[in-house]
Design a protein around this motif. Structure first.
Motif, short mmCIF file in Angstrom:
data_model
loop_
_atom_site.label_atom_id
_atom_site.label_comp_id
_atom_site.label_asym_id
_atom_site.label_seq_id
_atom_site.Cartn_x
_atom_site.Cartn_y
_atom_site.Cartn_z
N VAL A 99 -5.49 31.56 -22.34
CA VAL A 99 -4.57 30.46 -22.05
C VAL A 99 -3.55 30.81 -20.96
O VAL A 99 -2.79 29.95 -20.53
CB VAL A 99 -3.82 29.98 -23.32
N LYS A 100 -3.53 32.06 -20.54
CA LYS A 100 -2.55 32.50 -19.55
C LYS A 100 -2.69 31.68 -18.28
O LYS A 100 -3.81 31.47 -17.79
CB LYS A 100 -2.76 33.98 -19.26
N GLY A 101 -1.57 31.19 -17.77
CA GLY A 101 -1.59 30.36 -16.58
C GLY A 101 -1.75 28.88 -16.85
O GLY A 101 -1.52 28.06 -15.96
N ARG A 102 -2.15 28.53 -18.08
CA ARG A 102 -2.31 27.11 -18.43
C ARG A 102 -1.29 26.68 -19.49
O ARG A 102 -0.84 25.53 -19.48
CB ARG A 102 -3.72 26.86 -18.98
N PHE A 103 -0.95 27.57 -20.41
CA PHE A 103 -0.02 27.25 -21.49
C PHE A 103 1.31 27.95 -21.22
O PHE A 103 1.36 29.06 -20.68
CB PHE A 103 -0.57 27.75 -22.83
N THR A 104 2.39 27.29 -21.66
CA THR A 104 3.73 27.87 -21.54
C THR A 104 4.46 27.68 -22.86
O THR A 104 4.55 26.55 -23.36
CB THR A 104 4.53 27.20 -20.41
#
Length: 125
Positions: A63-68
């Motif tokens: 999810v890195k880069g898509r979820f915060t």
């Protein structure tokens, strides 16, 4: 005792966004480590992201880069903004919290003491 309540799940098309919220009661989120986990049908629960005191954030590679993940002190909540959703993100999403989680355990579900009831996220392709 800490109680957690997730909200914001739903059905969305691939490529779109959703924002989940984990509202806490019984303790301020500033004093907790709060994590998001998910479980798809037939699969084990997996780590998604975590927010640790001091503003430290951690993400699964998927999810890195898509979820915060972020904290909303006014709501006493930790939110998960999910962008560019994929069909493989379909799962029940749970938030969890703990007050004494060491860094090496932050991705393990067994480290968290309190859990919400979960919210369904379905991404259609």
């Amino acid at each position: 005792q800490v109680q957690l309540a997730e909200s914001g799940g739903g059905l969305v098309q691939a490529g779109y966004s959703l924002r989940l919220s984990c509202a806490a009661s019984g303790r301020t989120v500033n004093m907790l480590t709060v994590g998001w986990f998910r479980q798809a049908p037939g699969k084990e629960r997996e780590f998604v992201a975590a927010y640790r005191r001091g503003g430290y954030t951690y993400y699964a590679d998927s999810v890195k880069g898509r979820f915060t993940i972020s904290r909303d002190s006014a709501k006493n909540a930790v939110d998960l903004q999910m962008n560019s959703l994929k069909s493989e993100d379909t799962a029940v999403y749970y938030c969890a919290a703990g007050s004494s989680i060491i860094l090496s355990s932050i991705r393990g579900a067994e480290a968290y003491d309190y859990w919400g009831q979960g919210t369904q996220v379905t991404v259609s392709s």
